[in-house]
Design an enzyme around this catalytic site. Structure first.
Site, PDB file in Angstrom:
ATOM      1  N   GLU A   1      44.263  28.292  59.874  1.00 37.74           N
ATOM      2  CA  GLU A   1      43.789  29.503  60.168  1.00 37.74           C
ATOM      3  C   GLU A   1      44.177  30.796  59.178  1.00 37.74           C
ATOM      4  O   GLU A   1      43.809  31.673  59.297  1.00 37.74           O
ATOM      5  CB  GLU A   1      44.793  29.978  61.301  1.00 37.74           C
ATOM      6  CG  GLU A   1      44.365  29.185  62.723  1.00 37.74           C
ATOM      7  CD  GLU A   1      45.104  29.631  63.590  1.00 37.74           C
ATOM      8  OE1 GLU A   1      46.339  30.351  63.716  1.00 37.74           O
ATOM      9  OE2 GLU A   1      44.700  29.488  65.004  1.00 37.74           O
TER      10      GLU A   1
ATOM     11  N   GLU B   1      56.486   9.177  62.854  1.00 34.93           N
ATOM     12  CA  GLU B   1      57.661  10.068  62.726  1.00 34.93           C
ATOM     13  C   GLU B   1      58.940   9.381  62.335  1.00 34.93           C
ATOM     14  O   GLU B   1      59.749  10.065  61.806  1.00 34.93           O
ATOM     15  CB  GLU B   1      58.010  10.780  63.828  1.00 34.93           C
ATOM     16  CG  GLU B   1      58.597  10.275  65.041  1.00 34.93           C
ATOM     17  CD  GLU B   1      59.021  11.073  66.112  1.00 34.93           C
ATOM     18  OE1 GLU B   1      60.237  11.260  66.491  1.00 34.93           O
ATOM     19  OE2 GLU B   1      58.212  11.954  66.808  1.00 34.93           O
TER      20      GLU B   1
END
Length: 276
Positions: free
Chosen positions: A79, A110
């Site tokens: 963004e 992960e």
């Protein structure tokens, strides 16, 4: 280490609640989030103050995370270019499992203790950059190992976690701990923890961009004119700041491509480039 994010929910038998009860109880829990973030403001301030000089000298900001945390980092990074008109390689979000993990759960990714540094090396990261690890639990191996490698190489590190005194915080130069308490659904850190992380990342990136000069007054003068709504918003900024008729302001905006460039072209006293 106390993993508060894994503590049992304060609520039992959720399946017996009606929709109104579910919504009201979740909302009640969510009200703890801004308070937790407020407690962390001194930590957020320290991290931002460390990152801004790096970026003023041409450095970049990286987010690394897994699952929900990784997706929030990718979201915040993605963004920045349309909002502040910066290049796409200024703020970079990396998620365990790669871009496919943005839409699909790749939970085992992960657990890697080597992949984060591999992912960072692909961008030729160095000591001019800064890296923020995001993990609600504060125990994600991908994130911890990535920050460890960064610190060995003199790269400034920070983190955002929702547990106190975590291994992640211990491996960060500037840890941020937004401790929001147990989740409504036990252990589901996409709820309060995810909301807290989103708020913190908003604060980090927005305050950095303001300090880099990407906002004038309270307006996004460098936003990309990527749709009709944003062109209209930019034209109205020029109407307000330059006193032009709307059509003339819109034409000036489209000619120069941004509010900043249009203002500078219209009048030298509106040169806003200093400090960028």
């Amino acid at each position: 280490m106390e993993r508060i994010t894994e503590k049992p929910s304060r609520y039992r038998h959720l399946e017996k609640m009606n929709v109104r009860e579910l919504l009201e109880n979740m909302n009640r829990e969510d009200q703890e989030v801004p308070t937790a973030v407020a407690r962390a403001i001194p930590q957020i301030e320290a991290l931002v103050n460390a990152v801004v000089p790096k970026m003023q000298r041409g450095g970049r900001l990286f987010y690394i995370g897994a699952g929900t945390s990784g997706r929030l980092g990718v979201l915040d990074a993605s963004e920045c270019p349309p909002t502040f008109g910066v290049s796409e390689d200024l703020v970079i979000g990396l998620i365990a499992g790669g871009d496919r993990a943005i839409r699909h759960a790749i939970e085992a990714a992960e657990d890697s203790v080597t992949q984060a540094w591999v992912d960072l090396q692909a961008y030729e990261i160095d000591e001019d950059d800064a890296v923020i690890g995001i993990a609600a639990s504060g125990t994600t191996p991908y994130v911890i190992a990535g920050l460890q490698e960064c610190r060995v190489r003199g790269i400034v590190t920070g983190c955002v976690t929702c547990n106190p005194e975590t291994p992640l915080a211990a491996n960060s130069d500037f840890p941020i701990e937004a401790v929001v308490g147990p989740e409504f659904v036990t252990g589901s850190t996409r709820l309060k923890a995810g909301t807290a992380q989103k708020l913190v990342l908003n604060m980090i990136s927005t305050s950095i961009m303001i300090r880099l000069g990407r906002v004038l007054d309270n307006k996004m003068v460098d936003m990309k004119l990527s749709n009709v709504k944003l062109v209209d918003r930019g034209a109205k900024m020029l109407v307000q700041n330059l006193g032009l008729p709307y059509d003339e302001a819109r034409d000036l905006l489209l000619k120069h491509g941004s509010v900043r460039k249009a203002m500078e072209a219209f009048s030298p006293e509106h040169n806003l480039s200093s400090g960028l």
